[in-house]
Motif scaffolding. Sequence first.
Motif, short mmCIF file in Angstrom:
data_model
loop_
_atom_site.label_atom_id
_atom_site.label_comp_id
_atom_site.label_asym_id
_atom_site.label_seq_id
_atom_site.Cartn_x
_atom_site.Cartn_y
_atom_site.Cartn_z
N TYR A 302 0.87 -1.17 0.00
CA TYR A 302 0.00 0.00 0.00
C TYR A 302 0.91 1.22 0.00
CZ TYR A 302 -3.59 3.40 1.18
OH TYR A 302 -4.43 4.48 1.15
N SER A 303 0.88 2.00 -1.08
CA SER A 303 1.78 3.15 -1.21
C SER A 303 0.96 4.42 -1.41
CB SER A 303 2.73 2.95 -2.40
OG SER A 303 3.60 4.06 -2.55
N GLY A 304 1.18 5.40 -0.53
CA GLY A 304 0.47 6.67 -0.67
C GLY A 304 -0.17 7.13 0.63
N ASN A 305 -1.10 8.03 0.49
CA ASN A 305 -1.75 8.64 1.65
C ASN A 305 -2.69 7.67 2.35
OD1 ASN A 305 -2.52 10.75 3.41
ND2 ASN A 305 -4.33 11.16 2.14
N MET A 306 -2.57 7.60 3.67
CA MET A 306 -3.50 6.83 4.49
C MET A 306 -4.47 7.84 5.08
SD MET A 306 -0.76 4.32 6.37
CE MET A 306 0.81 4.06 5.53
N GLY A 307 -5.39 8.31 4.23
CA GLY A 307 -6.27 9.41 4.61
C GLY A 307 -7.61 8.96 5.13
N ARG A 308 -8.41 9.94 5.46
CA ARG A 308 -9.74 9.66 6.04
C ARG A 308 -10.67 9.01 5.03
NH1 ARG A 308 -7.78 14.44 7.99
NH2 ARG A 308 -7.63 14.60 10.27
N CYS A 309 -10.37 9.14 3.77
CA CYS A 309 -11.22 8.55 2.73
C CYS A 309 -10.74 7.17 2.29
CB CYS A 309 -11.27 9.48 1.52
SG CYS A 309 -12.00 11.09 1.87
N HIS A 310 -9.72 6.63 2.95
CA HIS A 310 -9.16 5.34 2.56
C HIS A 310 -9.50 4.28 3.59
CE1 HIS A 310 -6.27 8.29 0.60
NE2 HIS A 310 -6.90 7.71 -0.40
N ASP A 311 -9.88 3.12 3.10
CA ASP A 311 -10.27 2.01 3.96
C ASP A 311 -9.01 1.24 4.40
OD1 ASP A 311 -11.21 -0.27 5.19
OD2 ASP A 311 -12.57 -0.85 3.58
N MET A 312 -8.57 1.50 5.61
CA MET A 312 -7.41 0.79 6.16
C MET A 312 -7.84 -0.38 7.03
SD MET A 312 -5.22 2.66 4.66
CE MET A 312 -3.76 1.81 5.26
N ASP A 313 -9.09 -0.36 7.50
CA ASP A 313 -9.56 -1.43 8.40
C ASP A 313 -9.60 -2.78 7.69
OD1 ASP A 313 -9.86 0.39 10.44
OD2 ASP A 313 -11.99 0.75 10.04
N THR A 314 -10.06 -2.79 6.44
CA THR A 314 -10.12 -4.06 5.70
C THR A 314 -8.72 -4.62 5.48
OG1 THR A 314 -12.15 -3.34 4.60
CG2 THR A 314 -10.96 -5.17 3.59
N GLN A 328 4.12 -10.60 3.32
CA GLN A 328 4.62 -9.36 3.91
C GLN A 328 3.80 -8.18 3.43
OE1 GLN A 328 7.74 -8.68 5.99
NE2 GLN A 328 6.31 -6.97 6.23
N PHE A 329 3.25 -7.39 4.37
CA PHE A 329 2.55 -6.15 4.04
C PHE A 329 3.51 -4.98 4.21
CE2 PHE A 329 -0.89 -9.05 4.75
CZ PHE A 329 -1.95 -8.59 3.97
N VAL A 330 3.53 -4.11 3.22
CA VAL A 330 4.38 -2.92 3.27
C VAL A 330 3.50 -1.69 3.05
CG1 VAL A 330 6.33 -1.69 2.24
CG2 VAL A 330 6.37 -4.20 2.40
N CYS A 331 3.58 -0.72 3.96
CA CYS A 331 2.84 0.53 3.83
C CYS A 331 3.84 1.67 3.71
CB CYS A 331 1.94 0.76 5.04
SG CYS A 331 0.60 -0.45 5.21
N ILE A 332 3.80 2.37 2.58
CA ILE A 332 4.70 3.49 2.33
C ILE A 332 3.88 4.77 2.26
CG2 ILE A 332 6.39 4.49 0.75
CD1 ILE A 332 7.04 1.70 -0.23
N GLY A 333 4.24 5.76 3.07
CA GLY A 333 3.53 7.03 3.00
C GLY A 333 3.19 7.54 4.38
N GLY A 334 2.11 8.30 4.46
CA GLY A 334 1.68 8.91 5.72
C GLY A 334 0.21 9.24 5.63
N GLY A 335 -0.22 10.22 6.42
CA GLY A 335 -1.61 10.63 6.39
C GLY A 335 -2.28 10.55 7.74
N PRO A 336 -3.50 11.06 7.84
CA PRO A 336 -4.21 11.14 9.12
C PRO A 336 -4.44 9.80 9.81
CG PRO A 336 -5.27 12.52 7.47
CD PRO A 336 -4.24 11.72 6.75
N LYS A 337 -4.57 8.72 9.03
CA LYS A 337 -4.84 7.41 9.64
C LYS A 337 -3.58 6.62 9.95
CE LYS A 337 -9.50 6.33 7.93
NZ LYS A 337 -10.32 5.35 7.17
N GLN A 338 -2.42 7.13 9.55
CA GLN A 338 -1.21 6.33 9.71
C GLN A 338 -0.91 6.01 11.18
OE1 GLN A 338 2.61 8.17 9.38
NE2 GLN A 338 3.47 6.49 8.19
N LYS A 339 -0.97 7.02 12.04
CA LYS A 339 -0.59 6.82 13.43
C LYS A 339 -1.48 5.79 14.11
CE LYS A 339 0.23 9.32 17.76
NZ LYS A 339 0.21 10.66 18.43
#
Length: 479
Positions: A302-314, A328-339
């Motif tokens: 998953y590469s990019g913004n982890m924003g409020r409009c993105h489904d991270m729960d699934t 292996q899951f790799v998350c690259i980026g940042g955004g409001p939901k990252q923390k």
Amino acid sequence: MTFSEWLNQFLPTTSITQEKGNQWFMENDTKLLTSSKAGIKTEKRPQIESFPTAAFSSASPRQSREVSKAWYDQLLKLSVITEFFPPDYAATGQLIEELVRHLEQQGASIEVFTGQPGYAFGVSSAPVVEQLGRIRIRRSRSASLWKGRVRGKAINGILFTLRAILHLVKNCRRHNVFLLTSAPPFLPIVGYLVHLCFKVSYVCLIYDIYPDIAIALGVIPHKHWLARFWRGINKKIWQKSQGIIVLSPAMKQRVIANCPEIADKVTVIHSWGDPDLIRPIAKRDNWFAKKHNLVNKFTVLYSGNMGRCHDMDTILETAKQLQDEPIQFVCIGGGPKQKSFIQEVNRLKLNNFLFLPYQDKEVLPYSLTACDLSLVSVEAGMDSLVAPSKLYPALATGRPVAVICSEYSYLKQLIADAECGASFENGDSHGLAEFIRKLHSDRELAEQMGEASRQYLESNFTPEIIAKEYLKVLHQAII
């Protein structure tokens, strides 16, 4: 009056050969005119060997079209207004940079007005004025109040908008069309105000539809006075614009539903991926994959913004089901939901995640291809409000793509048409986990889907293809 008829009124009428006529255009193609909605000015030329209207009539239809197009393209003097632009990593800024670069290659003269890096960046400042070929970049000061909060971003956006108004007032006669992005979301009001005062042409590029997103996220109530006021302003902005560009068919339907009378102004132009920048690279040959120990692991990216409009729960629930498997899951980026996402991964003690920061553009060809499957997600109910730009570079990598979205999303049909992966409804972590297992066990299927991804992008979503669609809308705005 057609363009050729308008041009002919300024041309001498002495007969010469077609060959000399074509030569006349070659030697004098920057001299004749400037135009705007407010009027047309002509420059009286020194006495030269005359060029007749016969040059059009004696030339073949194709030659006449080429001559007319050459002059027509010169008329486009574009100003792009956007808060984000490289060296800011924000996806909006990177897309605008690639767009203006390809518009310039097709003959447009362009100025970009933007801010200093202030969202996702490696350096905190950039030149105030920068010239890249025929692209001139002007950067204003950017406020950085509470950057990680909604309220802070809104205030920063308002301050940039005020600076943009001053910029347009000073420069409105230097350009014949303005392209205003929805970053920040109230920026298009600048075009509306300057249009009222100076009759300039502007086109709105809508990345996200506000206030609808703010309402969907629970930031403001549906019947709040601010929501009603915002909708009213949107209607006035759209009605006075010379064109509206949205990123998906669902967004077009939403805009037209809010303002039916502007239906003929709305054009769907997708985002894009650059197949020359992003090329398929085997993980064994990829230094980024080697550096992060991904070569021998089936990697889901998953590469990019982890924003409020993105489904991270699934995605999180899927990883929980696969935590004891060689995935292996790799998350690259940042955004409001990252923390909060990282906190939940740590709470669940999942050891199948790797988190990395935003990568410089020169690293993207390697970071995006250091995987076996790319993930794209949109939160439930957001499909007609946003369009994930990360999809298109993912297609360029030559890897399968899994999309998490609602059953009504245009993304579902796009992935089906491309035959490059699969789509899953929000919350269907079991289906996504099974798809990952299938690709892990059937590498031939994964390779076929990856090839289909690349082919679909090259046929539909390259910068050259998309830039021509933008040119068409921008040209129509100055006719």
